[in-house]
Scaffold this active site. Structure first.
Site: not given
Ligand code: PXP
Length: 240
Positions: A45, A49, A70, A101, A191
């Site tokens: 990021r 953080r 990412e 996110t 996510h």
């Molecule tokens: N995919 C993306 C693009 C994300 O931004 C995130 C969160 O950082 C995740 C997957 C993973 O999400 P979670 O932590 O809720 O499993």
């Protein structure tokens, strides 16, 4: 059969809670691989953080499965990605106030800024994915912008309350997923996925899931290797 990408950001979040050197997300990545992770995902990021530049460099040197970064489309971050050359970059929206996110990148609204980033990363041999909501116009725009892959935001499904809302969001995912493959995009999902809710999406034709919080939370209690092993069975059907 889907693959499992393990997002290790939250290991770094625990480290940053005390600004110390432990737990090390680079160690966590190695343990995740030993547990059967097909990929390691991290988010560098702009505000650093959790994952920092040192982590990103060491992950690049040590991870031997797929490395997925990412990232936002901020110029400084794009330059880092070009130099780091992970296997894949996933473009995500980024707001400083957010806990994590929230929702997908609006590839229609930001297409003029996104298009050159996709081309620049391609020139470095990096596959480029977009984290988007399961909306037909967003999927189509990703194909037009020459993305290799999309990661469909599964948060709508994960946060849905009640059987009817869940069913509706699964249907949205299914429709977007089919459209993605039809348009020549590789389709990932991620996510909000947990050991409890992964079942129905694991039955769909996703190429890869990226899962972070639920795995890291379980890893605190059972260890990273075991937490990944358990999720791998549920997400991919593969016993390690
Ligand atoms: N995919 C993306 C693009 C994300 O931004 C995130 C969160 O950082 C995740 C997957 C993973 O999400 P979670 O932590 O809720 O499993």
């Amino acid at each position: 059969m889907a693959k499992l990408g393990v997002n290790i950001d939250h290991v770094a979040t625990v480290r940053q809670a005390r600004r110390t050197i432990e737990p090390d997300p680079v160690w966590a990545a190695a343990e995740a691989q030993l547990g059967g992770a097909d990929g390691i995902t991290f988010h560098l990021r702009e505000d650093r953080r959790h994952i920092n530049d040192r982590d990103a460099a060491l992950l690049k040197q040590t991870v031997t499965c797929k490395l997925n970064m990412e990232m936002s489309i901020a110029p400084a971050i794009v330059r880092i990605a070009e130099n780091l050359r992970p296997n894949q970059c996933t473009l995500v929206p980024e707001r400083r106030q957010e806990l994590t996110t929230e929702g997908g990148l609006d590839v229609i609204r930001f297409k003029r800024r996104i298009a050159p980033v996709v081309q620049r990363l391609h020139r470095k041999g990096i596959e480029v994915s977009a984290f988007i909501e399961p909306i037909a116009e967003q999927v189509k725009m990703c194909a037009d912008l020459d993305f290799d892959a999309i990661e469909l935001w599964t948060g709508g499904y994960a946060h849905a309350r009640g059987a009817r809302a869940r069913k509706r969001s699964l249907k949205q995912l299914e429709t977007a997923l089919e459209l993605g493959w039809e348009r020549g995009l590789v389709v990932h999902g991620g996510h909000g996925l947990t050991y409890d809710n992964i079942g129905p999406v694991a039955e769909m034709e996703f190429e890869e899931f990226n899962i972070g919080h639920s795995i890291v939370a379980r890893a605190i209690l059972v260890g990273m290797r075991e937490a990944v092993r358990q999720m791998k069975v549920l997400a991919t059907g593969v016993f390690q």
